[in-house]
Design a protein around this motif. Structure first.
Motif, short mmCIF file in Angstrom:
data_model
loop_
_atom_site.label_atom_id
_atom_site.label_comp_id
_atom_site.label_asym_id
_atom_site.label_seq_id
_atom_site.Cartn_x
_atom_site.Cartn_y
_atom_site.Cartn_z
N TRP A 170 8.71 7.15 -7.20
CA TRP A 170 9.45 5.93 -7.55
C TRP A 170 8.79 5.07 -8.63
CZ3 TRP A 170 10.08 7.90 -2.62
CH2 TRP A 170 11.41 8.05 -2.19
N PHE A 171 7.45 5.04 -8.66
CA PHE A 171 6.79 4.01 -9.46
C PHE A 171 5.95 4.53 -10.63
CE2 PHE A 171 7.21 2.16 -5.14
CZ PHE A 171 8.19 1.21 -5.44
N SER A 172 5.92 5.81 -10.84
CA SER A 172 5.14 6.36 -11.96
C SER A 172 6.05 6.75 -13.12
CB SER A 172 4.36 7.60 -11.51
OG SER A 172 3.34 7.23 -10.61
N GLU A 186 5.14 8.16 -2.68
CA GLU A 186 5.98 7.05 -3.12
C GLU A 186 5.67 6.65 -4.56
OE1 GLU A 186 6.53 4.85 1.22
OE2 GLU A 186 4.72 4.50 0.05
N ILE A 187 4.40 6.60 -4.87
CA ILE A 187 3.99 6.24 -6.23
C ILE A 187 4.52 7.26 -7.23
CG2 ILE A 187 2.00 5.99 -7.79
CD1 ILE A 187 0.46 4.89 -5.33
N GLN A 188 4.37 8.55 -6.91
CA GLN A 188 4.80 9.59 -7.83
C GLN A 188 6.32 9.60 -8.03
OE1 GLN A 188 2.74 11.78 -9.65
NE2 GLN A 188 1.28 10.23 -8.93
N ASN A 244 0.84 -1.19 0.00
CA ASN A 244 0.00 0.00 0.00
C ASN A 244 0.89 1.25 0.00
OD1 ASN A 244 -2.24 1.61 0.11
ND2 ASN A 244 -2.53 1.40 2.33
N TRP A 245 1.29 1.69 -1.22
CA TRP A 245 2.19 2.83 -1.33
C TRP A 245 1.43 4.14 -1.11
CZ3 TRP A 245 6.76 0.92 -1.13
CH2 TRP A 245 7.12 -0.22 -1.85
N VAL A 291 5.34 -3.23 -10.94
CA VAL A 291 5.68 -1.91 -11.45
C VAL A 291 5.73 -1.98 -12.97
CG1 VAL A 291 8.17 -2.35 -11.24
CG2 VAL A 291 7.33 0.00 -11.32
#
Length: 371
Positions: free
Chosen positions: A11-13, A7-9, A2-3, A217
């Motif tokens: 590292w993972f987007s 964190e999503i913006q 559950n990021w 991801v």
């Protein structure tokens, strides 16, 4: 997992390039991708706390192959292929030193020696008989004789009384090399996530979805740089090869500096300051050492200790301070696998125990596959 939004913006987007493996190849791939595409988001996924495999566990040899290894390669490869293999190692070491500087990696060119046991007189004679032809083969690379004969002045016992010597071999500090490489890629904005176990991937119309143990991801392009662990993700002919290593406590008045090869390169030792680092022995039991499991065996460790006692340090007391193992990637051919696997997936694996020498070059070649 559950990021958070942040964190999503961060590292993972909008991930452009994802690299699996933060060893020498993976980080050099990241470095060249960032240099070629400065605005790209580059993400590196590493399953260990530190780079797994061999990048932080190797012996720190800046070498290109002993004479017996080159002659063995000539039995299964043509002269042009062997020349290209050595050329890649020489170019790779040059690139490593240019990228990070000799000071940062503690490069020292003390030269390299090849020893032959008393029982290997036939192999020694065969090497002497072909030394001139190998020197001629490699002359375009080095502009002088690569291998010459030297007397045993180091007090080694149970070996031939003469060595093969090359002034072109050196040694590095493996830890300092990886520290410098990590700092360089991170300063360019490359993001590295550790303790991430990649279990697989699937391609989509727009890129690749990477499945890890804890999350998924998406990325536009995937680069696999896991060397000895490559067969866990790819259908490539790469076999794992475990190498066991030990290092002694400091030895007063250690009589030598340099890198040393024994028994066709299956054993190797060097000074680390006033310590001896000694590794090898997988030829004692190839099948057991064909594993992705880190670990030590009594068979190999006892042989290393015996060779230290009776050959390398006769009449000199020593204590072993540390023992460890690393996983290399090998195959029936010495040539590394650097290729496009599918539309959006690429790999640079099977370094054949020459990661220090060719890792920088293979990483750059992997990145260049995008062109």
């Amino acid at each position: 997992m559950n990021w958070s939004f942040w964190e999503i913006q961060s590292w993972f987007s909008n991930v452009d390039f994802t690299i699996v493996g933060s060893g020498i190849v993976g980080l050099n791939c990241a470095l060249h991708l960032k240099q070629n595409y400065p605005k790209a988001k580059v993400l590196v996924l590493e399953k260990g706390i530190l780079p797994q495999g061999a990048s932080t566990k190797n012996a720190g040899f800046a070498c290109f192959g002993s004479l017996s290894e080159i002659l063995e390669d000539l039995q299964s490869h043509d002269e042009e292929t062997v020349f290209q293999l050595v050329q890649k190692r020489v170019e790779g070491l040059k690139l490593l030193r240019q990228n990070l500087t000799d000071t940062a990696i503690d490069f020292k060119q003390h030269g390299g020696y090849e020893l032959f046991t008393q029982e290997q007189s036939a192999l020694f004679d065969a090497c002497l008989g072909q030394m001139e032809s190998v020197n001629e083969l490699l002359h375009p690379l080095f502009k002088e004789d690569v291998f010459v004969l030297k007397e045993n002045t180091f007090g080694f016992q149970n070996v031939q009384n003469k060595f093969l010597y090359t002034p072109f071999e050196g040694q590095i500090d493996t830890g300092k090399m990886m520290e410098a490489l990590l700092c360089k890629v991170q300063s360019l904005g490359v993001k590295i996530l550790n303790n991430v176990v990649v279990e697989g991937y699937s391609e989509t119309n727009t890129g690749v979805v990477i499945k890890t143990k804890d999350f998924e991801v998406s990325t536009s392009k995937l680069f696999v740089a896991t060397n000895g662990f490559a067969s866990q993700l790819l259908n490539e002919t790469v076999l794992p090869a475990r190498a066991q290593v030990l290092v002694t406590k400091p030895i007063k008045n250690l009589a030598f500096k340099g890198t040393f090869h024994l028994d066709r390169g299956y054993y190797y030792f060097r000074n680390v300051g006033d310590r001896i680092l000694f590794g090898g022995g997988r030829n004692l039991d190839f099948k057991t050492e064909e594993t992705t499991q880190f670990g030590l065996t009594e068979l190999v460790q006892n042989q290393l200790k015996d060779l230290l006692k009776n050959t390398i340090l006769p009449n000199t007391p020593f204590e072993i301070e540390n023992r460890w193992s690393g996983i290399m990637g090998v195959g029936s051919q010495k040539k590394p696998i650097v290729k496009q696997v599918s539309n959006n997936v690429f790999c640079g694996v099977r370094l054949g125990g020459m990661g220090v020498a060719i890792g920088s070059l293979i990483g750059s070649e992997l990145a260049e596959l995008l062109d």
